[in-house]
Structures are given as C-alpha cells and as structure tokens.
Motif scaffolding. Structure first.
Motif, PDB file in Angstrom:
ATOM      1  N   SER A 147       0.806  -1.219   0.000  1.00 32.37           N
ATOM      2  CA  SER A 147       0.000   0.000   0.000  1.00 32.37           C
ATOM      3  C   SER A 147       0.840   1.271   0.000  1.00 32.37           C
ATOM      4  CB  SER A 147      -0.924   0.000   1.236  1.00 32.37           C
ATOM      5  OG  SER A 147      -1.866  -1.043   1.136  1.00 32.37           O
ATOM      6  N   ASP A 148       2.156   1.108  -0.004  1.00 26.38           N
ATOM      7  CA  ASP A 148       3.044   2.272   0.011  1.00 26.38           C
ATOM      8  C   ASP A 148       3.287   2.722  -1.422  1.00 26.38           C
ATOM      9  OD1 ASP A 148       4.837   4.256   0.562  1.00 26.38           O
ATOM     10  OD2 ASP A 148       6.468   2.909   1.172  1.00 26.38           O
ATOM     11  N   LEU A 149       2.314   3.445  -1.974  1.00 23.43           N
ATOM     12  CA  LEU A 149       2.379   3.830  -3.379  1.00 23.43           C
ATOM     13  C   LEU A 149       3.620   4.655  -3.690  1.00 23.43           C
ATOM     14  CD1 LEU A 149       1.029   3.925  -6.158  1.00 23.43           C
ATOM     15  CD2 LEU A 149      -0.279   5.917  -5.381  1.00 23.43           C
ATOM     16  N   ALA A 150       4.036   5.483  -2.763  1.00 18.78           N
ATOM     17  CA  ALA A 150       5.185   6.357  -3.020  1.00 18.78           C
ATOM     18  C   ALA A 150       6.496   5.589  -3.150  1.00 18.78           C
ATOM     19  CB  ALA A 150       5.311   7.401  -1.909  1.00 18.78           C
ATOM     20  N   SER A 151       6.493   4.309  -2.804  1.00 18.68           N
ATOM     21  CA  SER A 151       7.713   3.508  -2.921  1.00 18.68           C
ATOM     22  C   SER A 151       7.874   2.897  -4.312  1.00 18.68           C
ATOM     23  CB  SER A 151       7.706   2.382  -1.876  1.00 18.68           C
ATOM     24  OG  SER A 151       6.725   1.397  -2.208  1.00 18.68           O
ATOM     25  N   LEU A 152       6.981   3.221  -5.240  1.00 18.84           N
ATOM     26  CA  LEU A 152       7.040   2.602  -6.558  1.00 18.84           C
ATOM     27  C   LEU A 152       8.390   2.845  -7.230  1.00 18.84           C
ATOM     28  CD1 LEU A 152       6.630   4.859  -9.061  1.00 18.84           C
ATOM     29  CD2 LEU A 152       4.314   4.887  -8.169  1.00 18.84           C
ATOM     30  N   ARG A 153       8.786   1.857  -8.077  1.00 22.78           N
ATOM     31  CA  ARG A 153      10.120   1.895  -8.670  1.00 22.78           C
ATOM     32  C   ARG A 153      10.109   1.965 -10.198  1.00 22.78           C
ATOM     33  NH1 ARG A 153      12.492  -3.271  -5.638  1.00 22.78           N
ATOM     34  NH2 ARG A 153      10.367  -3.933  -6.112  1.00 22.78           N
ATOM     35  N   SER A 154       8.958   1.804 -10.825  1.00 18.02           N
ATOM     36  CA  SER A 154       8.907   1.919 -12.281  1.00 18.02           C
ATOM     37  C   SER A 154       9.359   3.318 -12.693  1.00 18.02           C
ATOM     38  CB  SER A 154       7.483   1.657 -12.790  1.00 18.02           C
ATOM     39  OG  SER A 154       7.129   0.311 -12.545  1.00 18.02           O
ATOM     40  N   LYS A 155      10.207   3.379 -13.715  1.00 12.00           N
ATOM     41  CA  LYS A 155      10.861   4.647 -14.054  1.00 12.00           C
ATOM     42  C   LYS A 155      10.447   5.166 -15.423  1.00 12.00           C
ATOM     43  CE  LYS A 155      15.106   3.941 -11.355  1.00 12.00           C
ATOM     44  NZ  LYS A 155      16.592   3.857 -11.424  1.00 12.00           N
ATOM     45  N   ALA A 156      10.440   6.480 -15.514  1.00  5.44           N
ATOM     46  CA  ALA A 156      10.312   7.169 -16.796  1.00  5.44           C
ATOM     47  C   ALA A 156      11.516   8.087 -16.924  1.00  5.44           C
ATOM     48  CB  ALA A 156       9.013   7.959 -16.863  1.00  5.44           C
ATOM     49  N   GLU A 157      12.372   7.798 -17.883  1.00  3.87           N
ATOM     50  CA  GLU A 157      13.606   8.575 -18.058  1.00  3.87           C
ATOM     51  C   GLU A 157      13.495   9.464 -19.287  1.00  3.87           C
ATOM     52  OE1 GLU A 157      17.345   6.172 -17.063  1.00  3.87           O
ATOM     53  OE2 GLU A 157      15.925   4.633 -17.741  1.00  3.87           O
ATOM     54  N   ARG A 158      13.966  10.706 -19.153  1.00  2.23           N
ATOM     55  CA  ARG A 158      14.012  11.612 -20.301  1.00  2.23           C
ATOM     56  C   ARG A 158      15.085  11.127 -21.282  1.00  2.23           C
ATOM     57  NH1 ARG A 158      11.638  16.343 -20.986  1.00  2.23           N
ATOM     58  NH2 ARG A 158      10.472  17.317 -19.261  1.00  2.23           N
ATOM     59  N   VAL A 159      14.682  11.005 -22.534  1.00  4.13           N
ATOM     60  CA  VAL A 159      15.621  10.651 -23.601  1.00  4.13           C
ATOM     61  C   VAL A 159      15.327  11.568 -24.791  1.00  4.13           C
ATOM     62  CG1 VAL A 159      15.847   8.241 -22.876  1.00  4.13           C
ATOM     63  CG2 VAL A 159      14.043   8.882 -24.482  1.00  4.13           C
ATOM     64  N   ASP A 160      16.148  11.474 -25.813  1.00  4.87           N
ATOM     65  CA  ASP A 160      15.909  12.290 -27.001  1.00  4.87           C
ATOM     66  C   ASP A 160      14.539  11.953 -27.588  1.00  4.87           C
ATOM     67  OD1 ASP A 160      18.362  13.493 -26.783  1.00  4.87           O
ATOM     68  OD2 ASP A 160      19.361  12.145 -28.211  1.00  4.87           O
ATOM     69  N   GLY A 161      13.707  12.955 -27.699  1.00  2.79           N
ATOM     70  CA  GLY A 161      12.395  12.756 -28.311  1.00  2.79           C
ATOM     71  C   GLY A 161      11.282  12.367 -27.376  1.00  2.79           C
ATOM     72  N   GLY A 162      11.572  12.209 -26.054  1.00  3.53           N
ATOM     73  CA  GLY A 162      10.475  11.863 -25.156  1.00  3.53           C
ATOM     74  C   GLY A 162      10.891  11.172 -23.885  1.00  3.53           C
ATOM     75  N   TRP A 163      10.199  10.057 -23.575  1.00  6.03           N
ATOM     76  CA  TRP A 163      10.375   9.367 -22.301  1.00  6.03           C
ATOM     77  C   TRP A 163      10.524   7.868 -22.555  1.00  6.03           C
ATOM     78  CZ3 TRP A 163      10.460  12.398 -17.915  1.00  6.03           C
ATOM     79  CH2 TRP A 163       9.938  13.684 -18.028  1.00  6.03           C
ATOM     80  N   THR A 188      10.237   9.775 -11.824  1.00  5.60           N
ATOM     81  CA  THR A 188      11.036  10.617 -12.732  1.00  5.60           C
ATOM     82  C   THR A 188      12.147  11.360 -12.002  1.00  5.60           C
ATOM     83  OG1 THR A 188       9.286  12.298 -12.482  1.00  5.60           O
ATOM     84  CG2 THR A 188       9.249  10.958 -14.483  1.00  5.60           C
ATOM     85  N   GLY A 189      12.214  11.235 -10.708  1.00  3.67           N
ATOM     86  CA  GLY A 189      13.265  11.917  -9.958  1.00  3.67           C
ATOM     87  C   GLY A 189      13.185  11.530  -8.495  1.00  3.67           C
ATOM     88  N   PHE A 190      14.247  11.790  -7.755  1.00  6.55           N
ATOM     89  CA  PHE A 190      14.262  11.499  -6.319  1.00  6.55           C
ATOM     90  C   PHE A 190      15.385  12.294  -5.677  1.00  6.55           C
ATOM     91  CE2 PHE A 190      15.807   9.174  -2.601  1.00  6.55           C
ATOM     92  CZ  PHE A 190      14.634   9.028  -1.885  1.00  6.55           C
ATOM     93  N   SER A 191      15.109  12.822  -4.506  1.00  3.67           N
ATOM     94  CA  SER A 191      16.173  13.482  -3.748  1.00  3.67           C
ATOM     95  C   SER A 191      15.926  13.245  -2.271  1.00  3.67           C
ATOM     96  CB  SER A 191      16.199  14.993  -4.029  1.00  3.67           C
ATOM     97  OG  SER A 191      15.074  15.623  -3.453  1.00  3.67           O
ATOM     98  N   GLU A 192      16.985  13.071  -1.533  1.00  5.19           N
ATOM     99  CA  GLU A 192      16.859  12.861  -0.088  1.00  5.19           C
ATOM    100  C   GLU A 192      16.207  14.068   0.576  1.00  5.19           C
ATOM    101  OE1 GLU A 192      17.346  10.179   1.504  1.00  5.19           O
ATOM    102  OE2 GLU A 192      18.260   9.022  -0.121  1.00  5.19           O
TER     103      GLU A 192
END
Length: 384
Positions: A140-156, A180-184
């Motif tokens: 139930s900890d939705l914020a722990s999700l790990r699927s990523k979307a990375e910026r690349v040339d032309g999109g994601w 798409t990002g993470f910071s402590e």
C-alpha cells in the motif's frame, strides 16, 4: 486533536427528477438482457456497446465543456445517472474510469492537444481508460514505486511493472504513475510523474491475473523500454503524487463505493414479497437501508465539495472505508435473509448475482486503497 471533517447535508435539486425517470426507463430496457452473474459485476462489467449508447444520450462527460464533447450539465445530474446505473448493476466498466477520474484529470491538467484528443472520445463512450498505480512489492506504500520514466531524445523511456490494473487487457489508454526523480531532501513523494500511455505501444506486455471467479479483471503490465513522446507527460513533471491523490478523491467518494452490492437488495425484496413476518429480517433490511441512506448523504456532500473546487481527501476516505464495509457485508446478509444458494448457473437472478458477489467482495476494501490506508488518512485528519 482536531476534527477536520465536514459533511454538509445536500439534497439533489428538483430538476433531476425527470432525468432520473428517463435513465430508469433506459436501464430497465437494457436490463432485460442481463443475467444475475452480469448484474453482480456492476461497475466492473465491461460492455463497450452500452458505453456507446450512454455516450449517444449525453450521459458520459456530462459536466464537461461542449467544446470537448461534454454537455455542461451539473455534477448532480451526473450523480443521478450514476445512481440509476449502479442500482441496476449496469456494466459500465468500459467508460467508468475515464468518466470518473481520468477525464476530469485531463480536463484540469492536460494540454489543449491532450484535451482535444481524449475527451471527445471519452464522451462518445469510445475510449476506455485504466489506472497504473500499484506495483509488485510496494504493497500500500504507493510512493515507494520503482517503475521509471527517463528523459531521452524525443520523449520518455518507461521501464517497470504495474499490477492489479483493472481491465488493462481491454482498455485503450492508461494514466500511469512513474518515478522521474528522487532526492533525499524532498523525499520519495516528490519524484513522481503521470503519463498518458497508449496500451498498444510497443514494449508493453499485459498479463491477465485470474481471480476466484475464474475471470481476469486484474492484470500485470510490464513496460520494457516503452518509448513515449514528450507530450505524453500528464500535468507537471515530478508533481504526480499530488495529482494522483486529488484524482483519488473522485475514486473514493462516489456511489460505486457503497452500491456495488446494492442490486441484491431489490432482488431479495422481490423474492420476500410485500410482507416480512420475521422481525429479525425486517431489522436487518432496515439496518442496511439506514446505512445506505447515511452513506448516500456523505457521498452527496463530497460531490458538492468537489464541484466547488475543494479536495475533501479525508471525507472521501471515511466514505470509502464505511461504504466498502457495507458492500462486503451485504452478500452474506442477503443470502441469510432469503436463504438463497449462490449458484452461477441457477437460472435465478438473485442466486447468480450472489454467486459472483460473495466471491469478489473481499476485494472491495482493496480497490481504491486498503482499509489501513484509509484509516491512516482519517487519523491524520484528526490530528493524530
């Protein structure tokens, strides 16, 4: 400790009476072809043809601007349509998510191009949406999700997995939440973004998950180097957590959170007849009706707040918690009251509906957020 909750009484305006009668006539005609097993599915029943018929009558996207295919009617008129469809167990799953939350999200945060592309198709009952939130190992900890979307040339570029996605195998578009990002400094909640994903995009694999009934409503979706255009981003980059939570207020407060098992009640009353001699049966029926009445008032109050631009997350959590609790109890209570046997092929509408609902009711408190998550939201609203 503070009490942050507000359930201001709200009654549907008189002008909705004629609309209710119109919808009821339509539903009664359509219902002639539904058996009890289908009625038990209620808003999880997937029927594109019915969705198109509703779109033709202007009963999808009812509150949206006409320039996007909507009809500029009131939220309370929409509520009446939802009540009548759910009370009859209509199979509205082909447009349900799009009308309830995906469309409003696009309306609020989408670009003009996104609105023009998706909203008219939703209003016509031709675009089926699903929600990509939950993931394996996240619980139930939705914020722990790990699927990523990375910026690349032309999109994601998308990689990862989603799970428990309802009707993904039949839908056209997913609104998915990806990291798409993470910071402590800002924490895991600040690095999430939402994307509009065409489910026919190369690299997407949809694996059905069978449930106790033998059907596959849920799915696992695997994203393997899925390339999306730049304009697939929904709303603000790294603002997906707030966007998804605002979206959940729509998901947790509507009549679908207390009417999933409701079609059993009129079927049971029809079987019992006009007189109920056993006081305990009358008491049990009266208790169910009383709970439904209270939940309906809570839901109407939240709908009024949403229409006024508010985000009643805590109120929606309480309504969802209490509503799904009633939905889960109703099949067993009805079976005891009428002494009906839940049989899938009984030739009896009530028995067939019971057969489905008794098997799936444990899932009612999972969809849209578990009871534990709802209680946490409620506790925070109380200042605990």
């Amino acid at each position: 400790m503070s009490a942050a909750y507000r359930f201001t009484p709200f009654e549907l305006p008189p002008e909705t009476v004629a609309l209710r009668a119109e919808v009821r006539v339509f539903v009664q005609e359509e219902a002639k072809q539904w058996n009890g097993w289908q009625i038990g599915h209620s808003w999880t029943g997937f029927d594109r043809e019915l969705s198109r018929k509703l779109g033709e009558r202007g009963w999808i996207g009812m509150t949206w601007p006409k320039q996007y295919g909507g009809h500029e009617r009131s939220a309370m008129e929409r509520y009446v349509v939802l009540e009548e469809l759910l009370a009859a167990g209509a199979p509205v799953g082909a447009h349900w998510v799009a009308d309830r939350q995906s469309g409003p999200l696009i309306m609020r945060l989408g670009t003009e191009a996104q609105k023009a592309k998706y909203l008219p198709a939703i209003c016509r009952g031709e675009a089926a949406f699903c929600i990509g939130l939950s993931e394996p190992d996240s619980g139930s900890d939705l914020a722990s999700l790990r699927s990523k979307a990375e910026r690349v040339d032309g999109g994601w570029l998308l990689n990862g997995r989603k799970v428990w996605t309802t009707y993904a195998q039949d839908c056209d578009v997913m609104i998915g939440l990806f990291r798409t990002g993470f910071s402590e400094e800002h924490g895991k909640h600040k690095g999430l973004s939402q994307f509009l994903i065409d489910l026919k995009t190369p690299g997407i694999e949809i694996n059905p998950i069978k449930d106790l009934t033998g059907e596959s409503h849920f799915n696992e979706i695997v994203f393997d180097n899925v390339m999306l255009a730049e304009d697939a981003l929904m709303g603000v980059e790294n603002g997906g957590w707030a966007q998804a939570n605002a979206e959940l207020a729509f998901e947790r407060s509507g009549p679908d959170r207390y009417l999933s098992s409701f079609p059993l009640l009129p079927l049971a009353l029809a079987k019992l007849g006009e007189s109920v001699d056993d006081p305990s049966i009358a008491r049990d029926i009266g208790a169910m009706v009383a709970e439904l009445t209270v939940l309906r008032q809570m839901s109407l109050s939240i709908q009024n707040q949403l229409e006024n631009g508010e985000t009643p997350l805590q109120e929606a959590a309480i309504t969802k918690l209490l509503g799904t609790g009633l939905e889960q109890r109703m099949p067993g209570l009805i079976a005891d009251i009428v002494e009906a046997q839940p049989l899938r092929r009984a030739g009896d509408t009530l028995s067939e509906a019971l057969a489905y609902l008794i098997q799936v009711e444990p899932s009612f408190s999972l969809r849209g957020g578990t009871n534990e998550i709802m209680k946490m939201i409620i506790a925070r609203g109380m200042g605990l």
